[in-house]
Design an enzyme around this catalytic site. Sequence first.
Site, mmCIF file in Angstrom:
data_model
loop_
_atom_site.group_PDB
_atom_site.id
_atom_site.type_symbol
_atom_site.label_atom_id
_atom_site.label_comp_id
_atom_site.label_asym_id
_atom_site.label_seq_id
_atom_site.Cartn_x
_atom_site.Cartn_y
_atom_site.Cartn_z
ATOM 1 N N ASP A 84 3.026 -1.738 -7.464
ATOM 2 C CA ASP A 84 2.389 -2.611 -8.259
ATOM 3 C C ASP A 84 1.846 -3.117 -7.181
ATOM 4 O O ASP A 84 0.689 -3.875 -7.446
ATOM 5 C CB ASP A 84 2.374 -2.078 -10.194
ATOM 6 N N HIS A 137 3.236 4.290 -2.395
ATOM 7 C CA HIS A 137 5.083 4.819 -3.334
ATOM 8 C C HIS A 137 5.434 5.641 -1.809
ATOM 9 O O HIS A 137 6.606 5.754 -1.718
ATOM 10 C CB HIS A 137 4.171 5.383 -3.784
ATOM 11 N N GLU A 183 8.010 1.852 -9.100
ATOM 12 C CA GLU A 183 6.758 1.812 -9.412
ATOM 13 C C GLU A 183 5.971 -0.286 -9.775
ATOM 14 O O GLU A 183 4.859 -0.067 -9.196
ATOM 15 C CB GLU A 183 6.533 1.998 -10.862
ATOM 16 N N HIS A 233 -1.836 1.006 -5.036
ATOM 17 C CA HIS A 233 -0.577 1.908 -5.726
ATOM 18 C C HIS A 233 0.174 2.975 -5.173
ATOM 19 O O HIS A 233 1.621 3.045 -4.296
ATOM 20 C CB HIS A 233 -0.319 1.906 -6.711
ATOM 21 N N GLU A 234 -0.410 4.422 -5.022
ATOM 22 C CA GLU A 234 -0.047 5.454 -4.212
ATOM 23 C C GLU A 234 0.345 5.435 -3.031
ATOM 24 O O GLU A 234 1.083 5.881 -2.577
ATOM 25 C CB GLU A 234 -1.360 6.274 -4.175
#
Length: 682
Positions: free
Chosen positions: A584, A523, A580, A519-520
Site C-alpha cells: 500500500d 508486492h 500488504e 501496489h502489485e
Amino acid sequence: MTRLSLCGFTALALIAAAPAFAAAPPAALTQQTYGEWGVDLAGRDPAVKAGDDFNRHANGRYLDGLKIPADRAGWGVAYVVVELSENQVHEILNDTAKTAAANPTTDAAKAAAFYAAFMDEARVDALGAAPLQAGLAKIRAADDRAKMAALMGQAATGFQSALFGVYIDADPKAPDRYAVNLVQAGLGLPDRDYYLTASFAEKKAKYQAYVAELLKMAGWADPDGSAKAVVDFETAVARDSWTRADRRDVEKTYNPMTVAELQRLAPGFAWTTFLASAELGTPAQVIVNENTAFPKLAAIYAQTPIATLQAWAAFHLVDNASAYLSKPFVDARFAFRSKELSGVEAQRDRWKRAVAALDGAMGEAVGQAYVSRYFPPASKASIDGLVNDLKVAMGQRIDRLAWMSPATKAEAKVKLGKFVTKIGYPDSWKDYSALTIRADDLYGDVERATAWDWRRQVARLGRPVDRTEWYMTPQTVNAYYNSVMNEIAFPAGILQAPYFNPTNDPAVNYGAIGAVIGHEITHGFDDEGRKTDGDGRLRNWWTDGDGRKFEAAAEILGKQYSAYEPVPGSKINGELTMGENIADLGGLLVALDAYHLSLKGRPAPVIDGLTGDQRFFLAFAQSWREKRRDEAIKQQLVSDPHSPAEFRVNGAVRNVQAWYDAFGVKPGDKLYLAPAERAEIW
C-alpha cells in the site's frame, strides 16, 4: 492454491456462492463516476483536518450517509464495482440463455446451463439431502485410517475434505516446472484463533451447534456428541497448526522431500494412499509447507477415534455442499457463516449467488463475452500506458534509494525489467469441452467442475509451466502479483470507474487505479516478494547489509499498524499484514511519482481549488471508502493479510512527505509522524 498477493478485495471479488433468466438486473449497468473530473467533493468532511484523520477528511460525509445493505458484510466503492460486474455477467447470461439451445455444447451454453441449474430452486429443494447420500456412504465405509486417508485424497475432486490440502503450482526454486504442494488444513472456522483465544469462545460454541445441526440434517448418529468430538479434534489441530503470519514466509514453507521422507517425517498418516487417491500416483517430490506441523497433525490423526474422523468428514461434506442443496441447508449455512461470523442480516439474491458460483466453477466461459462487451481496446491501451509509467517510476525510485547498495539495486532493476504485465483478460481461454454440465444437476455440476479443474492441473505435471494462465477471471474486481511467475495481473472487472475512467483528471486515475497497479508492483519487493528474483526463483539476491536495512524499515511500519485498533479489543496484526501494508505504501509512492512523470515538467492545473497532489491523495482515499460490520472486521483481523480500509488510507499517507506538504500537516496533528518515525522502504 497458488500463492498470490492481491490488491485487497478478496472478500468482494466474485466468489462462490444464486428469479429466472428473464429477470432484469436490479441495477443499471453504468459505472459510478464522481463529479465532473473524478473526485466526490460533496463526500468530504472539511470539518475534519486532513492531518487528524485523512480518511474522514476525504470521505466523512459519504461514510456518514452510507448504509450497509442487509445482505452484505460491508459496503463501499469496491462493493459497488463488484455489483456492477455481477450485473454485467447477469446480462450476458440472460442473452446467452436465448441462444444456448441452438448450440448446447459451446462453453457459453454450458455456463448458461450451470446458471440455470443453480436457479432451478424448486428442483434443488425437491432433492433435499439426496445428493449427499453417495458421499456419506463413502464416509461410513471409511472405517479404518487407510480408507479415511484415501477418502481425504478425493477432496481434490469433489466435496470431501482432508486434514492436509494439496495443490499444484510452479516450483519456487525451479519455476519452469510444476510441483505438488502439501499444506495444513482441517479447520472449519476462519482461523486457528477462533479455537484458541477467549475472545472467540462464543463463536466456537456457536460453531459446535452448527456442526451438530448439519450432522442431524445428514442423519448422522448422535449429532450433539459427534459435534463435540469434531470441535475437540479441530481444536487440537488448530493448536499444532502454524499461524497465518508464519505461513506467509516463502522460505519457511519451501520444504521439498520425497514421499518416503514425508512418511518418515509424519508417520501417522498414509501418505502414499492419500496421494494415489488424489490421482497423483507417487510423485518424485512434494513440497511440504508447514513442515514442523505435519508430524503433530499426523499424530493427532493417528490417535483420534475413527468414529470422530468419520463425523468430521460428514460435517465437512455437508458444509462444503450446503450452498448447492435445498433451502434448509442453505439457511443453516447462512445463519452461521454469514450472519454469526460476519454480521450479515439477509441472504443474497439467488441470482447473485448463481453468478458467483459460476465464476468459481467455469468463469472464463463467460469471460470472453464479458471483455468483448465491457472492456474496449481503448481501455486496455490506456492501462498499458499507466502500467509502463509506474514501472518507470519504480525504477527511478530504486535508483534513488539512499539505503540500498549498488549491487542490490542492480538485481532489483533486473527483476523489475522482467515483470510480466497482464491486462484485462488472457490471450487464450480455458477449454471446457471435456466438462459435462447439466441444467438439472447443480450438485453434480459443481462436483464435476471441481474434478475437471483438478485433473487439468494434474495433467500439467511434467510439462513446462504455462505462463499464459490467469488466476482470476476477467470479470473479477481484484488484481494480483504472482511471485513464481513474476507477473502482475489486472482483470477487466477492476478497470472500471471509479478506479479508472479515461475521462477523469489524470491525478485521479493515478491516485486510484495507479495506486492499485503500484501496489502489485511493490508486492514484487515486499517482505516476501523480495525473496524471489526476476525469473520467479526463490533466491536471496540481497547483500546481507541491505537485507537488514529492509527488515529494520519494515519493522517500523509493522509497529505502526500493530498499534491500530479497528474495533475495541481487536488490533491489526502488523506481522500478518506486513506485505500488504508495504505494498500500500510503496504503491502510493510509485503512483505519485508516475503522476508527476506524466506531467512532463508542466505544472499540474488547479481544479476546484485543489492542487494536483491534493486531487491525487483524495482519489486514493476515496478508492478505499468503505464501512464494514464489526463481526466482519474481527474476522478480517485474524484471517486476512489486508488491513481494514480506513487504515490502508491513514496508515499509508502518514509516511509520505508529499502528503504532509499537500495538506499542510504539522506537528500536533493526530496523524503526524516525525520524519525519523516514518517508514521509508521503497
